[in-house]
Design an enzyme around this catalytic site. Sequence first.
Site, PDB file in Angstrom:
ATOM      1  CG  ASP A 271      -1.951   1.117   1.170  1.00  0.00           C
ATOM      2  OD1 ASP A 271      -2.703   1.189   0.184  1.00  0.00           O
ATOM      3  OD2 ASP A 271      -1.994   1.930   2.106  1.00  0.00           O
ATOM      4  CG  LEU A 352      -9.193   9.348   2.090  1.00  0.00           C
ATOM      5  CD1 LEU A 352      -9.242  10.684   2.805  1.00  0.00           C
ATOM      6  CD2 LEU A 352     -10.349   9.232   1.115  1.00  0.00           C
ATOM      7  NE  ARG A 353      -0.604   5.709   2.420  1.00  0.00           N
ATOM      8  CZ  ARG A 353      -0.686   4.882   3.451  1.00  0.00           C
ATOM      9  NH1 ARG A 353      -1.349   3.741   3.325  1.00  0.00           N
ATOM     10  NH2 ARG A 353      -0.112   5.171   4.598  1.00  0.00           N
ATOM     11  N   GLY A 354      -5.473   5.986  -2.565  1.00  0.00           N
ATOM     12  CA  GLY A 354      -5.831   5.774  -3.966  1.00  0.00           C
ATOM     13  C   GLY A 354      -6.310   7.053  -4.628  1.00  0.00           C
TER      14      GLY A 354
END
Length: 414
Positions: A271, A352-354
């Site tokens: 991730d 919320l990294r995506g």
Amino acid sequence: MAALFSPSSSLLASRPRSVPSLSLYSTNIRTHCQQRRYLGKGVGTGNRRLFIANVAAPDVTSTEQASQIAKESQRPVYPFSAIVGQDEMKLCLLLNVIDPKIGGVMIMGDRGTGKSTTVRSLIDLLPEIQVVIGDPFNSDPEDPESMGSDIRERVMKGEQVPVTNMKINMVDLPLGATEDRVCGTIDIEKALTEGVKAFEPGLLAKANRGILYVDEVNLLDDHLVDVLLDAAASGWNTVEREGISISHPARFILIGSGNPEEGELRPQLLDRFGMHAQVGTVRDAELRVKIVEERASFDKDPKGFRESYKSEQEKLQQQISTARNNLPAVQIDHDLRVKISKVCAELNVDGLRGDIVTNRASKALAALKGRDKVTAEDIATVIPNCLRHRLRKDPLESIDSGLLVVEKFYEVFS
């Protein structure tokens, strides 16, 4: 994609300098690395802990000469422009050079598909950055967040620090590296014999504001994976030994490569990679012959082969430099941002990294193409690479090929 790539690092030699003395009251030394952000400096023992920033730093006088010698003596690197195919991998790498805040790229694919060759060929295209001369952490003279505590203190006092330009570093992290080598260590022998303290910077210090490359990252020992996780999370590295703490910035682009047959990555580390590129074996016979002939030409005469691609390399380097300069001016419409987040939500992507990475990558792609506004086509190009590795919920599941992401994208953006 072909039009995208069409014509459109050396480490400083160093020697330790003298550092202030420090008495040690215990020889029972324990080492571990953890990442926290410390802004002070000093020394301490027992429960009282302050922070110190005296390190073995490069000599200021011979910086340019040492850089030139290192550049001339390094082994020839296969030109990035000469790599045939593998457009997805090359695009992910270029976008991370344009915007390092994307967060790196994980490259997975079959053996012998040019993963390591492509990553290492990137070194010729890396732009120059401003660094403080004599600083082992490649401190940015303009950004306090990327300064070592010594340099920050000097700048806050109004002192003028000597500055030079150098290419972005690419640091290889070997699979057999020790924790001390990665994080850095306090020279205990000097402390016990001479009563002085010196910090030997590790690979995380060298990689600050640069690239940290881990080949066969899925075979990396768990304790080193923990170190990388912490460094990627905070951007700071702290070395602690029996009441003595030394902290320095460690902000880098993390690039990993590996073969999925040899094992998958831990989801926590996966991730942390901003993008994920899949590399397959070339099946076209004519293309395979071309790759073999190009490689044979390079092995026979590396210098001449590199010279034949010099103009293409320079044009691509200029394209990257222009894109980096224009990146702050690139805009993305609000409705496109909403649709990106809707895709992430409907795919059940954790966190919320995506969303963040997809926004950054699409802006970097627009800058690379010479535009100041993001289009839906830009998003369609990068969103599979930004989300496919974030869909797994079970560590035993394989990474989706990206088809699920593409289907959801066209459903939302239609």
